[in-house]
Design an enzyme around this catalytic site. Structure first.
Site, PDB file in Angstrom:
ATOM      1  N   CYS A  25      -4.492  12.998  13.618  1.00  8.84           N
ATOM      2  CA  CYS A  25      -4.630  11.598  13.219  1.00  8.84           C
ATOM      3  C   CYS A  25      -4.978  10.828  14.481  1.00  8.84           C
ATOM      4  O   CYS A  25      -4.895  11.374  15.580  1.00  8.84           O
ATOM      5  CB  CYS A  25      -3.322  11.190  12.573  1.00  8.84           C
ATOM      6  SG  CYS A  25      -2.650   9.638  13.007  1.00  8.84           S
TER       7      CYS A  25
ATOM      8  N   LYS B 100       0.836  -1.210   0.000  1.00  7.82           N
ATOM      9  CA  LYS B 100       0.000   0.000   0.000  1.00  7.82           C
ATOM     10  C   LYS B 100       0.867   1.256   0.000  1.00  7.82           C
ATOM     11  O   LYS B 100       0.644   2.183  -0.793  1.00  7.82           O
ATOM     12  CB  LYS B 100      -0.909  -0.011   1.231  1.00  7.82           C
ATOM     13  CG  LYS B 100      -1.524   1.331   1.566  1.00  7.82           C
ATOM     14  CD  LYS B 100      -2.272   1.322   2.882  1.00  7.82           C
ATOM     15  CE  LYS B 100      -1.443   1.469   4.120  1.00  7.82           C
ATOM     16  NZ  LYS B 100      -1.198   2.830   4.615  1.00  7.82           N
ATOM     17  N   ASN B 101       1.834   1.326   0.914  1.00  7.00           N
ATOM     18  CA  ASN B 101       2.531   2.603   1.102  1.00  7.00           C
ATOM     19  C   ASN B 101       3.418   2.987  -0.080  1.00  7.00           C
ATOM     20  O   ASN B 101       3.612   4.175  -0.343  1.00  7.00           O
ATOM     21  CB  ASN B 101       3.324   2.595   2.415  1.00  7.00           C
ATOM     22  CG  ASN B 101       2.392   2.748   3.613  1.00  7.00           C
ATOM     23  OD1 ASN B 101       1.218   3.075   3.437  1.00  7.00           O
ATOM     24  ND2 ASN B 101       2.899   2.500   4.807  1.00  7.00           N
TER      25      ASN B 101
ATOM     26  N   ASP C 199       4.846   0.408  12.053  1.00  6.78           N
ATOM     27  CA  ASP C 199       3.619  -0.194  11.519  1.00  6.78           C
ATOM     28  C   ASP C 199       3.437  -1.654  11.936  1.00  6.78           C
ATOM     29  O   ASP C 199       2.420  -2.272  11.613  1.00  6.78           O
ATOM     30  CB  ASP C 199       3.591  -0.075   9.981  1.00  6.78           C
ATOM     31  CG  ASP C 199       3.469   1.367   9.529  1.00  6.78           C
ATOM     32  OD1 ASP C 199       3.082   2.211  10.357  1.00  6.78           O
ATOM     33  OD2 ASP C 199       3.776   1.655   8.353  1.00  6.78           O
TER      34      ASP C 199
ATOM     35  N   ARG D 220       0.989  14.344  13.903  1.00  6.98           N
ATOM     36  CA  ARG D 220       1.557  14.047  12.575  1.00  6.98           C
ATOM     37  C   ARG D 220       1.634  15.297  11.678  1.00  6.98           C
ATOM     38  O   ARG D 220       0.889  15.433  10.694  1.00  6.98           O
ATOM     39  CB  ARG D 220       0.770  12.930  11.872  1.00  6.98           C
ATOM     40  CG  ARG D 220       0.975  11.590  12.541  1.00  6.98           C
ATOM     41  CD  ARG D 220       0.276  10.484  11.794  1.00  6.98           C
ATOM     42  NE  ARG D 220       1.008   9.997  10.644  1.00  6.98           N
ATOM     43  CZ  ARG D 220       0.503   9.175   9.732  1.00  6.98           C
ATOM     44  NH1 ARG D 220      -0.738   8.771   9.837  1.00  6.98           N
ATOM     45  NH2 ARG D 220       1.231   8.778   8.712  1.00  6.98           N
TER      46      ARG D 220
ATOM     47  N   ARG E  76      -8.533  -0.304   4.907  1.00  8.03           N
ATOM     48  CA  ARG E  76      -7.718   0.756   4.286  1.00  8.03           C
ATOM     49  C   ARG E  76      -6.396   0.198   3.758  1.00  8.03           C
ATOM     50  O   ARG E  76      -5.855   0.720   2.785  1.00  8.03           O
ATOM     51  CB  ARG E  76      -7.386   1.846   5.314  1.00  8.03           C
ATOM     52  CG  ARG E  76      -8.540   2.717   5.682  1.00  8.03           C
ATOM     53  CD  ARG E  76      -8.090   3.832   6.576  1.00  8.03           C
ATOM     54  NE  ARG E  76      -7.055   4.651   5.927  1.00  8.03           N
ATOM     55  CZ  ARG E  76      -6.516   5.734   6.450  1.00  8.03           C
ATOM     56  NH1 ARG E  76      -6.908   6.142   7.631  1.00  8.03           N
ATOM     57  NH2 ARG E  76      -5.590   6.414   5.803  1.00  8.03           N
TER      58      ARG E  76
END
Ligand code: EPU
Length: 421
Positions: free
Chosen positions: A116, A22-23, A305, A121, A397
């Protein structure tokens, strides 16, 4: 609304394919704004953050097609340089359009992302980098407005290593006039892939994979094609699913070097691992895992993460472990929920102390963000009885239909419609 219903305590077995990252995809997609034409990105995961970025790019005039994990983005007719609040509030990675837009069009208006789930952030490093490259930056009515005739190469030093700010600065510098030197650049694999993609477009970048990037600006970039890397956080999450359920499972995953820090910690916890260029096998014994401390840090350190998922794993370990998050000091919203499952975890500033318990017990819990949700699913797989995880839109997500992968491994997990929120 949907929830997961998990009947825990089952051993897993078999093999699953890890999805595209994803990132990295979220950085590759806005990079296409730097050229005019048809770009192709392969191995893109079908997750909601990708759909949000597609919508944002469409609102700028990019035409897209997303079929079988192949995303084509035609940037020939970009007619709008405003990233509205409705998209940016859903996903902070939207700020990635700032550098490419101001660099190619001399103008960008991007909503400020706001807070967030786990703290402020900020995007100050992104804005400072744009200013260094000669953009005039104003904040008006919740929007960043960046203007420049043409960006000029500059020396940019990041006091904090930032994935997003490095990506934004690197993209912007590719079309700037003259040379840019970025020091203390992020070296996450997603950033190296972005650099590789920009080079395919015709950018001149030296030092890829190091903390010093040298970029010689060019006048234009051409459309290009690239194959995305596999998702290192999904790979590691599934491996922890194997470990926490004391199972033997296999994942198809091509970049074990991207998760070295996690593989080492898993081995220290007592599991056996085998890996080669395409595959990782995890074989967890029936014994409880050993207590293993971690401290998150930038790549190649242990990723923030994976902090929540590791906390869930350590909740079942023999003994007490300390888990420190040096990147996001407040990223612990999973802790009270894990404690509802019988875990014994205490938050102390930017760390948690986890006293392992012999058995977690199923309960109703609530997702609060993407990785927190993953930790609850892992805990639910290990817990006795039934665990219900509410608000799973968070997990959607970033994990492509995680329940299907876990079911393929023999987990008893169902996605169920619910009116509960
Ligand atoms: N920071 C600043 N100012 C800035 C930018 C960052 O102070 O302008 C700080 C952050 O507050 C944080 C540190 O720098 O303490 C590092 O943040 P970074 O900028 O590297 O994070 P990011 O680019 O916003 C990406 C990932 C995150 C991941 C972090 C850290 C994407 C789209 N997101 O965010 O992924 O946690 O790097 O590795 O690449 C996730 O996938 O769950 C996720 C949150």
């Amino acid at each position: 609304m949907e929830k997961f219903v998990i009947h825990g305590g089952k051993k897993l077995h078999g093999r699953v394919q890890v999805s595209g990252a994803k990132n990295s995809a979220l950085a590759l997609m806005p990079a296409t704004l730097l050229n005019a034409g048809r770009n192709q990105l392969d191995n893109i995961p079908e997750v909601n953050d990708i759909y949000t970025m597609v919508k944002l790019l469409s609102s700028l005039g990019v035409q897209s097609d997303f079929t079988d994990h192949v995303l084509t983005l035609d940037t020939s007719n970009v007619r709008n340089q405003t990233a509205p609040y409705e998209h940016v509030k859903k996903m902070r990675a939207s700020v990635y359009v700032l550098g490419p837009l101001v660099s190619r069009f001399g103008y960008a208006k991007v909503s400020l992302p706001g807070g967030c789930a786990w703290g402020p952030r900020p995007i100050n490093l992104h804005l400072e980098a744009m200013k260094k490259l000669g953009a005039e930056i104003r904040i008006e009515e919740g929007y960043v407005i960046a203007k420049a005739n043409r960006l000029r190469g500059a020396k940019i030093h990041f006091d904090i290593s930032s994935v997003g700010a490095t990506g934004n600065a690197m993209m912007a510098a590719c079309l700037a006039e003259g040379n840019t030197l970025i020091s203390n650049a992020a070296i996450e694999p997603e950033i190296s892939l972005l650099a590789e993609y920009l080079v395919k477009m015709g950018a001149k970048i030296n030092g890829v994979g190091t903390t010093s990037l040298e970029i010689e600006g060019v006048n234009y970039l051409q459309p290009a094609e690239i194959v995305n890397i596999d998702d290192r956080i999904e790979a590691a999450t599934i491996l922890v699913a194997g470990a926490i359920t004391k199972s033997k499972i296999e994942i198809d995953y091509k970049n074990h070097e991207h998760i070295k820090s996690i593989l080492i910690k898993l081995e220290e916890s007592g599991v056996n691992l085998f890996y080669d260029k395409t595959l990782i096998i995890i074989d967890a014994s029936s014994l409880r895992p050993s207590n293993i401390d971690i401290s998150t840090s930038v790549y190649p350190g242990f990723p923030t993460d994976m902090q929540a998922q590791w906390t869930a794993y350590m909740a079942t370990a023999e003994g007490t472990s300390k888990i420190v998050d040096t990147i996001y000091h407040d990223r612990f919203s999973h802790v009270p929920e894990l404690n509802r499952l019988g875990a014994n975890i205490e938050i102390l500033n930017n760390s948690v102390v986890v006293t392992g318990v012999s058995l977690l017990k199923g309960a109703k819990v609530m997702s609060t963000d993407l990785r927190a949700s993953a930790s609850l699913v892992l805990a639910g797989l290990a817990a006795s009885g039934t665990t219900e995880v509410l608000r799973i839109y968070h997990i959607d997500r970033g994990y492509q239909r995680i329940e299907e992968k876990l079911k393929a491994l023999g987990a008893d997990i169902e996605r169920v419609k619910t009116t509960e929120y």
